[in-house]
Motif scaffolding. Structure first.
Motif, mmCIF file in Angstrom:
data_model
loop_
_atom_site.group_PDB
_atom_site.id
_atom_site.type_symbol
_atom_site.label_atom_id
_atom_site.label_comp_id
_atom_site.label_asym_id
_atom_site.label_seq_id
_atom_site.Cartn_x
_atom_site.Cartn_y
_atom_site.Cartn_z
ATOM 1 N N SER A 90 0.859 -1.184 0.000
ATOM 2 C CA SER A 90 0.000 0.000 0.000
ATOM 3 C C SER A 90 0.895 1.235 0.000
ATOM 4 C CB SER A 90 -0.926 0.009 1.217
ATOM 5 O OG SER A 90 -0.178 0.021 2.418
ATOM 6 N N ARG A 91 0.282 2.388 -0.232
ATOM 7 C CA ARG A 91 1.068 3.612 -0.236
ATOM 8 C C ARG A 91 0.236 4.779 0.277
ATOM 9 N NH1 ARG A 91 2.715 4.771 -6.374
ATOM 10 N NH2 ARG A 91 3.184 6.896 -5.635
ATOM 11 N N ASP A 92 0.939 5.754 0.809
ATOM 12 C CA ASP A 92 0.337 6.995 1.275
ATOM 13 C C ASP A 92 0.965 8.106 0.441
ATOM 14 O OD1 ASP A 92 -0.224 9.413 2.598
ATOM 15 O OD2 ASP A 92 -0.397 8.409 4.531
ATOM 16 N N ASN A 93 0.215 8.639 -0.494
ATOM 17 C CA ASN A 93 0.775 9.631 -1.413
ATOM 18 C C ASN A 93 1.024 10.982 -0.744
ATOM 19 O OD1 ASN A 93 0.825 7.847 -3.609
ATOM 20 N ND2 ASN A 93 -1.282 8.357 -4.190
ATOM 21 N N VAL A 94 0.397 11.221 0.375
ATOM 22 C CA VAL A 94 0.661 12.467 1.108
ATOM 23 C C VAL A 94 2.008 12.376 1.826
ATOM 24 C CG1 VAL A 94 -0.119 13.964 2.984
ATOM 25 C CG2 VAL A 94 -1.787 12.984 1.383
ATOM 26 N N LYS A 95 2.279 11.213 2.393
ATOM 27 C CA LYS A 95 3.529 11.006 3.121
ATOM 28 C C LYS A 95 4.654 10.485 2.224
ATOM 29 C CE LYS A 95 1.250 10.014 7.540
ATOM 30 N NZ LYS A 95 1.071 9.027 8.639
ATOM 31 N N ASN A 96 4.356 10.257 0.942
ATOM 32 C CA ASN A 96 5.364 9.687 0.019
ATOM 33 C C ASN A 96 5.954 8.396 0.575
ATOM 34 O OD1 ASN A 96 4.998 11.748 -1.808
ATOM 35 N ND2 ASN A 96 6.801 12.910 -1.189
ATOM 36 N N THR A 97 5.101 7.551 1.088
ATOM 37 C CA THR A 97 5.535 6.337 1.766
ATOM 38 C C THR A 97 4.841 5.122 1.173
ATOM 39 O OG1 THR A 97 5.961 7.556 3.818
ATOM 40 C CG2 THR A 97 5.666 5.177 3.996
#
Length: 121
Positions: free
Chosen positions: A70-77
């Motif tokens: 999964s990814r968090d595009n706000v945290k670039n993670t």
């Protein structure tokens, strides 16, 4: 300067779980695909899972049903949740991202430093 920093590796018993994280930092315009690779001793580096910018995912057959990317595009993670771990999952896990630095016009591949995952039987 763009860099990928991984965390979350360690030692776990077979059947256990681990969660890997990889954060991209620096002057970044856009992050395209992100993924996790692994390399066991004496073996070539192989793709474990990847995820596009719109969250489409792809998994190696050996981890389907056990791992979730999964990814968090706000945290670039990007994350890798690993469940039902097996001894054959033991490897160094590397984060990869294809991203466009602010100083460039095209995507480039970046790699994390690697994190060791060891699964005991």
């Amino acid at each position: 300067q763009v860099q990928l920093v991984e965390s979350g590796g360690g030692l776990v018993q077979a059947g256990g779980s681990l969660r890997l994280s990889c954060a991209a930092s620096g002057r970044i315009s856009r992050i395209n695909d992100m993924g996790w690779y692994r390399q066991a001793p004496g073996k070539q580096r192989e793709l474990v899972a990847s995820i596009t910018s719109d969250a489409s995912t792809n998994y190696a057959d050996s981890v389907k049903g056990r791992f979730t990317i999964s990814r968090d595009n706000v945290k670039n993670t990007v994350y890798l949740q690993m469940n039902s771990l097996k001894p054959e999952d033991t490897a160094v896990y590397y984060c990869n991202a294809n991203l466009i630095p602010r100083t460039r016009l095209r995507g480039e591949d970046y790699w994390g430093q690697g994190t060791q995952v060891t699964v005991s039987s």
